[in-house]
Design an enzyme around this catalytic site. Structure first.
Site, PDB file in Angstrom:
ATOM      1  N   THR A 123      13.116  -7.796 -10.582  1.00  0.00           N
ATOM      2  CA  THR A 123      12.529  -9.140 -10.686  1.00  0.00           C
ATOM      3  C   THR A 123      11.289  -9.230  -9.798  1.00  0.00           C
ATOM      4  OG1 THR A 123      14.714 -10.026 -11.114  1.00  0.00           O
ATOM      5  CG2 THR A 123      13.038 -11.609 -10.425  1.00  0.00           C
ATOM      6  N   HIS A 140      -1.755  -8.213   2.507  1.00  0.00           N
ATOM      7  CA  HIS A 140      -1.656  -8.692   3.898  1.00  0.00           C
ATOM      8  C   HIS A 140      -2.839  -8.245   4.757  1.00  0.00           C
ATOM      9  CE1 HIS A 140      -0.013  -5.007   6.078  1.00  0.00           C
ATOM     10  NE2 HIS A 140       0.211  -4.648   4.820  1.00  0.00           N
ATOM     11  N   GLN A 150      -7.848  -0.828   3.086  1.00  0.00           N
ATOM     12  CA  GLN A 150      -8.729  -1.495   4.062  1.00  0.00           C
ATOM     13  C   GLN A 150     -10.006  -2.040   3.433  1.00  0.00           C
ATOM     14  OE1 GLN A 150      -8.101  -2.252   7.211  1.00  0.00           O
ATOM     15  NE2 GLN A 150      -6.183  -1.125   7.462  1.00  0.00           N
ATOM     16  N   ASN A 155      -8.368   3.362   8.514  1.00  0.00           N
ATOM     17  CA  ASN A 155      -7.858   2.176   9.207  1.00  0.00           C
ATOM     18  C   ASN A 155      -7.994   2.254  10.719  1.00  0.00           C
ATOM     19  OD1 ASN A 155      -5.830   4.202   8.358  1.00  0.00           O
ATOM     20  ND2 ASN A 155      -4.511   3.090   9.782  1.00  0.00           N
ATOM     21  N   GLY A 189       0.803  -1.219   0.000  1.00  0.00           N
ATOM     22  CA  GLY A 189       0.000   0.000   0.000  1.00  0.00           C
ATOM     23  C   GLY A 189       0.836   1.270   0.000  1.00  0.00           C
ATOM     24  N   THR A 190       1.921   1.272   0.732  1.00  0.00           N
ATOM     25  CA  THR A 190       2.744   2.489   0.854  1.00  0.00           C
ATOM     26  C   THR A 190       3.337   2.855  -0.502  1.00  0.00           C
ATOM     27  OG1 THR A 190       3.250   1.887   3.121  1.00  0.00           O
ATOM     28  CG2 THR A 190       4.711   3.496   2.085  1.00  0.00           C
ATOM     29  N   CYS A 231       1.581   1.388  13.435  1.00  0.00           N
ATOM     30  CA  CYS A 231       2.838   1.988  13.869  1.00  0.00           C
ATOM     31  C   CYS A 231       2.760   2.496  15.300  1.00  0.00           C
ATOM     32  CB  CYS A 231       3.266   3.102  12.918  1.00  0.00           C
ATOM     33  SG  CYS A 231       1.970   4.286  12.612  1.00  0.00           S
TER      34      CYS A 231
HETATM   35  C1  LIG Z   1      -5.210   2.587   4.972  1.00  0.00           C
HETATM   36  C2  LIG Z   1      -3.814   2.091   4.809  1.00  0.00           C
HETATM   37  N1  LIG Z   1      -3.041   2.601   3.837  1.00  0.00           N
HETATM   38  C3  LIG Z   1      -1.793   2.165   3.627  1.00  0.00           C
HETATM   39  C4  LIG Z   1      -1.230   1.194   4.417  1.00  0.00           C
HETATM   40  C5  LIG Z   1       0.166   0.743   4.150  1.00  0.00           C
HETATM   41  O1  LIG Z   1       0.159  -0.485   3.479  1.00  0.00           O
HETATM   42  P1  LIG Z   1       1.470  -1.417   3.452  1.00  0.00           P
HETATM   43  O2  LIG Z   1       1.722  -1.828   4.846  1.00  0.00           O
HETATM   44  O3  LIG Z   1       1.111  -2.549   2.558  1.00  0.00           O
HETATM   45  O4  LIG Z   1       2.579  -0.598   2.880  1.00  0.00           O
HETATM   46  C6  LIG Z   1      -1.992   0.634   5.459  1.00  0.00           C
HETATM   47  C7  LIG Z   1      -1.472  -0.425   6.344  1.00  0.00           C
HETATM   48  O5  LIG Z   1      -0.819  -0.263   7.291  1.00  0.00           O
HETATM   49  C8  LIG Z   1      -3.324   1.097   5.662  1.00  0.00           C
HETATM   50  O6  LIG Z   1      -4.098   0.615   6.631  1.00  0.00           O
END
Ligand SMILES: Cc1ncc(COP(=O)(O)O)c(C=O)c1O
Length: 396
Positions: free
Chosen positions: A258, A222, A200, A172, A91-92, A346
């Protein structure tokens, strides 16, 4: 999952024999346990099918086929074309890429967002604000965290710049949901680029991108019983962006390196399972969450909840009355092998304050704990957590 602590002994990959602590895991918005069926689908790509997908001989062709089948399956489930799905590290990365590409390639000079986005969006937006002078506007939120759609329209109407609107599909921490179709229509009306962090919601709700006016979405497997370190960025075919990582032709020249073959296979399998079982599993989790909420209310006086009517069925954000000791509630749950969170992952275990609760002026009066559920949780676990919480609160 069971709750009896330190009962069984098992072999770990690191040492000969270790005591396995049995825990209650109520933090599924942070991450979810891997579905054994997903693991089963991934395993052959960690052993037998190890070829580099860019190799032209049979080993490479096998893994290339696996990636392209996964892409097709993900695209079909999300109402997208295979060419619109790019596999990323999660996601990041997807959020960073969508924002960077909107500025660099699509000419956006203004960003409209909200103060309760995930840091993967907020910090990226702040970076481009300070480094590139990109104007950033934060829309008004209602008391429960819902977007003020009138304010969003006002801001879009007032802007002379090309805008990127980046708003998450579900928060989240408190679970509040966005009317993604409505925001899409507003962006269409004002010719804005629209990105939504759907981390989410993908794998938790049916999403048909062919029916939404949207340019980018981000997702991570995940969060729905798939592997970590793999996600997608959906990029609508109507826009053209430049490569986001250079150095190879992978992901149709957009993201060099890769591929994470077994991760990609796991992403597709997890999404397929979640989609096939959506009705049954969402009803099960909804019922479990309501049960937990009701039991909490029966046993513990003075609670309130941050969820509004339209919020994630997986998340319950609970405000406990603030006392001298209730700041240690999360720590005490951990000591009792109950996993929950103070906000986003976090800040699990350490009360460093939540930017979401701060933005909604909620953090001062309460101690807030987020409980989030999955198909693997049970009412028996819910009873045990309520019992333990009520014991801990009384002790306080
Ligand atoms: C709403 C939201 N965006 C982004 C992320 C980041 O995703 P990732 O941990 O796959 O980089 C998270 C998860 O922690 C999330 O809950």
């Amino acid at each position: 999952m069971n709750t009896e602590a330190q009962k069984s002994e098992k072999h770990s990959p690191h040492s000969a024999t270790v005591k396995v602590i049995e825990r209650i895991y109520f933090d599924n918005a942070a991450t979810t346990p891997l579905d054994p069926e997903v693991l089963h689908a991934m395993l052959p790509y960690m052993s037998t099918y190890f070829g580099n997908p860019s190799s032209i001989y049979s080993y490479g062709r096998e893994t290339r086929l696996a990636i392209e089948s996964a892409r097709k399956s993900v695209a079909k489930i999300l109402g997208a074309r295979p060419g619109e799905i790019f596999f990323t590290s999660g996601g990041t990365e997807s959020n960073n890429t969508a924002i960077a590409a909107s500025i660099r390639d699509l000419g956006c000079t203004q960003i409209i967002t909200s103060p309760i986005e995930h840091h993967a969006v907020l910090h990226t937006v702040q970076h481009y604000n300070t480094q590139n002078g990109i104007n950033t506007n934060y829309i008004k939120l209602q008391e429960d965290g819902q977007v003020d759609y009138n304010d969003l329209e006002k801001q879009l109407e007032a802007s002379n710049a090309k805008c990127l609107v980046t708003l998450m599909h579900a928060n989240n921490e408190i679970g509040v949901l966005l009317d993604i179709e409505r925001v899409g229509e507003l962006c269409k009306k004002y010719n804005a680029i629209f990105h939504s962090d759907c981390v989410q919601t993908v794998g938790h709700y049916p999403i048909d991108l062919s029916k939404i006016h949207i340019h980018f979405i981000s997702a991570a497997s995940h969060k729905f019983h798939g592997p970590k370190g793999v996600g997608i960025l959906y990029v609508n075919d109507n826009i053209k962006i430049n490569p986001f990582i250079f150095g190879g032709g992978q992901e149709r020249n957009m993201r060099a390196g890769t591929e994470n073959v077994y991760g990609i296979v796991g992403f597709a399998k997890a999404l397929e399972i979640a989609t096939n079982n959506f009705n049954k599993e969402s009803a099960y989790i909804k019922d479990l969450k309501n049960y937990f909420q009701q039991k909490l209310q029966e046993k513990i006086p003075g609670l309130s909840f941050n969820n509004c009517a339209d919020s994630l069925y997986t998340v319950l954000s609970v405000n406990f009355p603030k006392t001298e000791k209730s700041d240690f509630l999360l720590m005490n749950l951990d000591i009792n092998n109950i996993c929950a969170s103070g906000g986003s992952a976090c800040s699990s275990g350490a009360d460093i304050g939540s930017h979401v609760l701060n933005a909604l002026n909620k953090s001062k009066k309460h101690v807030t704990i987020r409980f989030s559920f999955s198909k693997y949780n049970t009412k028996e676990e819910a009873n045990k957590v309520v019992e333990k919480l009520s014991e801990l609160i009384q002790d306080m």
